[in-house]
Structure formats: C-alpha cells, structure tokens
Design a protein around this motif. Structure first.
Motif, PDB file in Angstrom:
ATOM      1  N   ARG A 382      65.120  53.078  59.833  1.00  0.00           N
ATOM      2  CA  ARG A 382      65.295  54.063  58.727  1.00  0.00           C
ATOM      3  C   ARG A 382      64.551  53.768  57.432  1.00  0.00           C
ATOM      4  N   PRO A 383      64.354  52.686  56.888  1.00  0.00           N
ATOM      5  CA  PRO A 383      63.246  52.668  55.819  1.00  0.00           C
ATOM      6  C   PRO A 383      61.873  52.917  56.369  1.00  0.00           C
ATOM      7  N   ALA A 384      61.493  52.899  57.684  1.00  0.00           N
ATOM      8  CA  ALA A 384      60.300  53.282  57.895  1.00  0.00           C
ATOM      9  C   ALA A 384      60.163  54.722  58.360  1.00  0.00           C
ATOM     10  N   LEU A 385      61.200  55.349  58.474  1.00  0.00           N
ATOM     11  CA  LEU A 385      61.250  56.790  58.685  1.00  0.00           C
ATOM     12  C   LEU A 385      60.945  57.505  57.042  1.00  0.00           C
ATOM     13  N   ILE A 386      61.622  56.813  56.048  1.00  0.00           N
ATOM     14  CA  ILE A 386      61.563  57.172  54.724  1.00  0.00           C
ATOM     15  C   ILE A 386      60.062  56.887  54.195  1.00  0.00           C
ATOM     16  N   ALA A 387      59.650  55.790  54.562  1.00  0.00           N
ATOM     17  CA  ALA A 387      58.044  55.372  54.094  1.00  0.00           C
ATOM     18  C   ALA A 387      57.040  56.419  54.642  1.00  0.00           C
ATOM     19  N   TRP A 418      62.151  53.799  71.434  1.00  0.00           N
ATOM     20  CA  TRP A 418      63.324  54.793  70.718  1.00  0.00           C
ATOM     21  C   TRP A 418      63.054  55.974  71.663  1.00  0.00           C
ATOM     22  N   TYR A 419      64.030  56.688  71.697  1.00  0.00           N
ATOM     23  CA  TYR A 419      64.169  58.039  72.602  1.00  0.00           C
ATOM     24  C   TYR A 419      64.812  58.963  71.808  1.00  0.00           C
ATOM     25  N   GLY A 420      64.049  59.961  71.526  1.00  0.00           N
ATOM     26  CA  GLY A 420      64.370  61.136  70.802  1.00  0.00           C
ATOM     27  C   GLY A 420      65.349  62.028  71.455  1.00  0.00           C
ATOM     28  N   TYR A 421      66.398  62.701  70.778  1.00  0.00           N
ATOM     29  CA  TYR A 421      67.115  63.800  70.965  1.00  0.00           C
ATOM     30  C   TYR A 421      67.401  64.904  70.211  1.00  0.00           C
ATOM     31  N   GLU A 422      67.711  66.067  70.614  1.00  0.00           N
ATOM     32  CA  GLU A 422      68.222  67.245  69.722  1.00  0.00           C
ATOM     33  C   GLU A 422      69.690  67.764  70.155  1.00  0.00           C
ATOM     34  N   ASP A 429      75.932  67.949  70.980  1.00  0.00           N
ATOM     35  CA  ASP A 429      75.500  68.191  72.319  1.00  0.00           C
ATOM     36  C   ASP A 429      74.124  67.704  72.440  1.00  0.00           C
ATOM     37  N   TRP A 430      74.049  66.730  72.430  1.00  0.00           N
ATOM     38  CA  TRP A 430      72.762  66.012  72.505  1.00  0.00           C
ATOM     39  C   TRP A 430      72.073  66.012  74.097  1.00  0.00           C
ATOM     40  N   TRP A 431      70.425  66.319  73.794  1.00  0.00           N
ATOM     41  CA  TRP A 431      69.607  66.480  74.887  1.00  0.00           C
ATOM     42  C   TRP A 431      68.440  65.678  74.720  1.00  0.00           C
ATOM     43  N   PRO A 432      67.934  64.787  75.717  1.00  0.00           N
ATOM     44  CA  PRO A 432      66.832  64.079  75.474  1.00  0.00           C
ATOM     45  C   PRO A 432      65.648  65.052  75.428  1.00  0.00           C
ATOM     46  N   ARG A 433      64.850  64.871  74.433  1.00  0.00           N
ATOM     47  CA  ARG A 433      63.431  65.588  73.979  1.00  0.00           C
ATOM     48  C   ARG A 433      62.318  64.728  73.734  1.00  0.00           C
ATOM     49  N   GLY A 434      61.128  64.958  73.612  1.00  0.00           N
ATOM     50  CA  GLY A 434      59.866  64.387  73.594  1.00  0.00           C
ATOM     51  C   GLY A 434      59.732  62.855  74.473  1.00  0.00           C
ATOM     52  N   MET A 435      58.608  62.315  73.958  1.00  0.00           N
ATOM     53  CA  MET A 435      58.392  60.907  74.855  1.00  0.00           C
ATOM     54  C   MET A 435      58.766  59.644  73.935  1.00  0.00           C
ATOM     55  N   PRO A 436      59.534  58.575  74.813  1.00  0.00           N
ATOM     56  CA  PRO A 436      60.031  57.354  73.921  1.00  0.00           C
ATOM     57  C   PRO A 436      58.647  56.604  73.215  1.00  0.00           C
ATOM     58  N   ASP A 437      59.048  55.726  72.454  1.00  0.00           N
ATOM     59  CA  ASP A 437      57.937  55.200  71.637  1.00  0.00           C
ATOM     60  C   ASP A 437      58.435  53.878  71.228  1.00  0.00           C
ATOM     61  N   THR A 438      57.610  52.749  70.869  1.00  0.00           N
ATOM     62  CA  THR A 438      58.078  51.636  70.305  1.00  0.00           C
ATOM     63  C   THR A 438      58.292  51.505  69.110  1.00  0.00           C
ATOM     64  N   ALA A 443      58.386  58.410  67.896  1.00  0.00           N
ATOM     65  CA  ALA A 443      59.224  58.942  68.690  1.00  0.00           C
ATOM     66  C   ALA A 443      59.743  60.205  68.018  1.00  0.00           C
ATOM     67  N   LEU A 444      59.828  60.167  66.828  1.00  0.00           N
ATOM     68  CA  LEU A 444      60.317  61.272  65.625  1.00  0.00           C
ATOM     69  C   LEU A 444      59.297  62.606  65.663  1.00  0.00           C
ATOM     70  N   THR A 445      58.101  61.778  65.726  1.00  0.00           N
ATOM     71  CA  THR A 445      56.882  62.784  65.650  1.00  0.00           C
ATOM     72  C   THR A 445      56.736  63.348  66.927  1.00  0.00           C
ATOM     73  N   ALA A 446      56.976  62.730  68.395  1.00  0.00           N
ATOM     74  CA  ALA A 446      57.029  63.349  69.410  1.00  0.00           C
ATOM     75  C   ALA A 446      57.859  64.585  69.422  1.00  0.00           C
ATOM     76  N   LEU A 447      59.093  64.098  68.875  1.00  0.00           N
ATOM     77  CA  LEU A 447      60.303  64.927  68.797  1.00  0.00           C
ATOM     78  C   LEU A 447      60.032  66.307  68.028  1.00  0.00           C
ATOM     79  N   THR A 448      59.773  66.083  66.841  1.00  0.00           N
ATOM     80  CA  THR A 448      59.643  67.279  66.068  1.00  0.00           C
ATOM     81  C   THR A 448      58.176  67.943  66.118  1.00  0.00           C
ATOM     82  N   GLY A 449      57.211  67.247  66.422  1.00  0.00           N
ATOM     83  CA  GLY A 449      55.714  67.843  66.676  1.00  0.00           C
ATOM     84  C   GLY A 449      55.013  67.840  65.377  1.00  0.00           C
ATOM     85  N   HIS A 450      55.391  66.888  64.075  1.00  0.00           N
ATOM     86  CA  HIS A 450      54.865  66.779  63.019  1.00  0.00           C
ATOM     87  C   HIS A 450      54.865  65.176  62.638  1.00  0.00           C
TER      88      HIS A 450
END
Length: 450
Positions: A382-387, A418-422, A429-438, A443-450
């Motif tokens: 979580r701190p890494a996402l905020i940073a 880390w696996y992304g879901y939307e 109602d969570w569905w797998p999306r994007g590519m996993p990442d260490t 992983a969030l970048t692959a999920l949101t596209g930014h």
C-alpha cells in the motif's frame, strides 16, 4: 463405436479391424505450378471433380488451398473421404466427399478379373492400376459420382474447401491406388487376401486338370495307375521343416535398440468422422490433442504435467486451452458440459478460466484462496502504491492477502505474484484482469493501463 467382424463375400477370410479405415497425415505444401495428380487414375479423379464443377473460380481457390497445405489429415472409409479444411475463419470446416460403394456382384466380377490375370496382381502390388481392371467395375468415379459436403456457409458445388480436399485426395491416390478400393468398399488387406485365395483355388483347379489329363493318357497307354507314383500323379510339395532341437536350444537375444528421440512437437490427432451414437468429433479432437501434448511433455521431461490436479482444476485447464471466449456455440457447449460434470455453473467456470489464463494453477489458487501472508511484501504494497502516485492508493483496504477499492483489487498469491481484479463498484463480483507481477505497482499498471 460398436466393434464388429466382417468377412469377405466367400465367408472364409477375416479382415483386420482397421482395414476399412485409413488416416493420412497432412500433406506438405507444394508449388501451385505442380500438376494436381501424377498418375492416370489420379487425373481421372480430378477430372470427375472438374467436369461437374459449376464455378471455375472456386476450383482455383480450392487448388490454392490444397497447395498451401490448408487440408488437415484425411480419413478414408468406404464411400467417404473426410478432412478438416482451414478457411478464412479460425475454426476449420469439416468437409466430406461421398461416392458410391460397389455391390457384391461388382466386387465378384472385379476380383475374378484381377485373379485371372497375374500381371494385374503384380501391377497392384507395384502400386499401379491397370486400365482394364479399373474399367471392369467402374472403380474410378465418373462425372457426378463425387458428392461434396462442407460445414461452411458456401453452397457452391463444390465449395473451395471440398475442392481442396479433392485435389489433396488425388495426391494420396498417386501414392497408394489401393485407396480406390477402400473408397469403393473394401480395404487393401481384404482385397489381397481374397485375390490370394482365388489365385490359389485357380492354381489348384489347373493342377487337378493337368493330373487328370496325364492320368487319362497313361491309362490309354496301358500303364499301371493304381500304385503310388504311377499314372502321372504329381506328388504334393514337401513342407519346409525346422529341427525341434534348434527351436528349443538356449540362445541369447540381442540387446534392445536405443529409444527413438523425442519429436520436437506433439503429433496431430487423426480426423474423427461423424457417426451415429459416437461422441462429437470436435470434442474427440480436443481430447486427443490434449492427450498428445501431455504424452509429449511426459516423454520429454519424465514428469506428467497434470499430476496432482483435481477434476475441477483439470476441467478449468481444458476449458482454458480451448480457443475462443465463450461466444461460439462449440465453446458454450464445452463450458456447459465441463461445468455440469464438476457441479459448477458456467459463470464459475468462465471466471476460473480467466484466472487460469492469467496465471495458470497459481492464478486459479489466487482466485479461490484467501490466506494471511507474513509481514513484509504485503505490508509494503500500500505505501508503494501511494508513493507511485496512484490516486486510488490510499483507498486500498487490506483484508487477508487482498488490497481492495470498490472497483479494483490486488491479490498476493502464494507464488509471490500480485494478481489484478476488477468489479463493478459495490457488487463484490471480482474478475481477473491484466498480467501478474512481482511488484504491486506493476500489477496495478497492467490492470488500469496507466
């Protein structure tokens, strides 16, 4: 399919169980300048197709398809030639060419003519077809004898897929003219066995006639006909024998040869024609392809890649390997059958397939398992996402191995990824999306596209 036994018209020569079904592997592509056939009977087959075709353009496209290797393995059974032909769509079309099989009287005439001419038998064994033999019982098709059928929407006669199958079949006939006999109703071994029997019977009759004539001539000369060897009797040939001592003597066997090298790729399964009461041929093709890939991996690595999978996990793997996204009729039928067999819903299976395609067995585990990760990478996510400047970073709330907002979620798998879901906001109602990442940021970048 129900097994059954078949005998020739004389009822004394059993045939091999597979003698009336032969599958030929996909032929290699070749130049479009090459002639469709190299033998006179192959040319006759092509002429039967071209003389009844209504559209020369379809013939030209079919010949191009054949030359480029678009025709898969070809299966020949009495009265039918079957193959899958690749067209403009991802899924190949099932294509059949049907023709009439010969009746018993026609076969009797054909076999009698062949058995009466030693040169005919020699020609057949040399993979050649004498003209007189082919004409004896209409072995070759005439214009209008070939009836095409294809699963494509084109109603041409023939369509380009059926034309491609005909052109490739001519190449098979070049190499093995006994395929003509199979198309007309009888397999190679069955025909050869019947020819051998008839030839032996004819030779025995000729020998008996010769003995009778010699006996009559001897009797006319006043010779003694009652003793052994008199009267011109021909003694039976001696049978070859082997001494019993040589058979029972101890001997050492040679060492086994080295195992064959593992092929670079799994083999292609045969084509499965439709039959009443038989499973769907495409389902059989899918299972056979899966089995071939599994066997190839086992040979190459010494380990079965599916060891330890539960029936549910294997069903997900099978569905994930099937092309498509559930929109085609065949994919929907596959999902429905696998879901019913594992007591799940098609939606459950579709969600699990998305997880498998995201990360294999580890991705499916991340979908289905909640667990408490040790302190460390999860606490720093979580701190890494905020940073990293993600606007949703502060909104991620931890629960077990998951960080969630109303619409986005990251799950830490036991494999350290880390696996992304939307989900639609508020629906959970969570569905797998994007590519996993260490990295959770990746992983969030692959999920949101930014």
């Amino acid at each position: 399919m129900t097994a059954h036994r078949h005998r020739t018209s004389r009822g004394d020569t059993p045939r091999r169980p597979d003698d009336r079904r032969r599958t030929f592997p996909r032929l290699a592509p070749r130049s479009g300048d090459d002639a469709p056939a190299a033998s006179w009977w192959g040319d006759a087959w092509v002429e039967a197709l071209e003389d009844t075709a209504l559209d020369p353009a379809r013939l030209a496209r079919g010949r191009s398809y054949a030359g480029r290797g678009h025709v898969d393995a070809i299966t020949v059974t009495p009265g039918r030639v079957t193959a899958y032909v690749h067209g403009s769509r991802p899924r190949p079309y099932r294509t059949d060419i049907r023709l009439r099989t010969l009746g018993d009287e026609e076969w009797e005439r054909l076999l009698d003519i062949a058995a009466g001419r030693p040169d005919h038998i020699a020609a057949l064994l040399d993979k050649d077809v004498p003209h007189a033999l082919a004409d004896a019982a209409e072995l070759l098709p005439a214009p209008g004898d070939l009836i095409p059928d294809c699963s494509c929407p084109d109603d041409g006669l023939p369509c380009k897929h059926a034309a491609a199958l005909c052109y490739q079949t001519a190449r098979i006939l070049d190499e093995d003219p006994f395929v003509l006999f199979l198309m007309r109703g009888r397999g190679e071994q069955e025909v050869l066995a019947e020819l051998t029997r008839r030839n032996a019977a004819r030779s025995a009759a000729e020998r008996a006639t010769a003995q009778r004539i010699m006996a009559e001539r001897t009797a006319n000369r006043g010779s003694m006909g009652g003793r052994s060897g008199a009267g011109g009797q021909i003694p039976p040939p001696l049978l070859a024998t082997v001494p019993a001592a040589s058979v029972l003597a101890a001997r050492s066997l040679p060492a086994l040869p080295d195992p064959l090298p593992v092929p670079p790729h799994p083999g292609r399964p045969p084509v499965y024609p439709e039959a009443a009461g038989a499973p769907d041929p495409l389902a059989l093709d899918l299972l056979a392809t899966e089995a071939a890939g599994r066997a190839h991996t086992t040979l190459r690595t010494g380990r079965d890649p599916l060891t330890g999978l539960t029936p549910w996990q294997d069903a997900v793997r099978l569905a994930a390997a099937h092309p498509g996204s559930g929109l085609t009729a065949s994919t929907r039928a596959l999902y429905t059958a696998l879901a019913r067999a594992t007591d799940r819903s098609p939606t459950d299976l579709a969600r699990a397939v998305a997880a498998w395609r995201q990360g294999g067995l580890a991705g499916l585990t991340a979908l289905e398992e909640e667990w408490d990760p040790p302190a460390g990478p999860f606490d720093r996510a979580r701190p890494a996402l905020i940073a990293a400047g993600f606007p949703d970073g502060p909104a991620f709330r931890p629960r077990h191995n998951r960080l969630s907002t109303p619409a986005l979620q990251l799950r830490l798998g036991r494999d350290g990824l880390w696996y992304g879901y939307e989900s639609d906001p508020g629906r959970d109602d969570w569905w797998p999306r994007g590519m996993p990442d260490t990295d959770p940021v990746g992983a969030l970048t692959a999920l949101t596209g930014h």
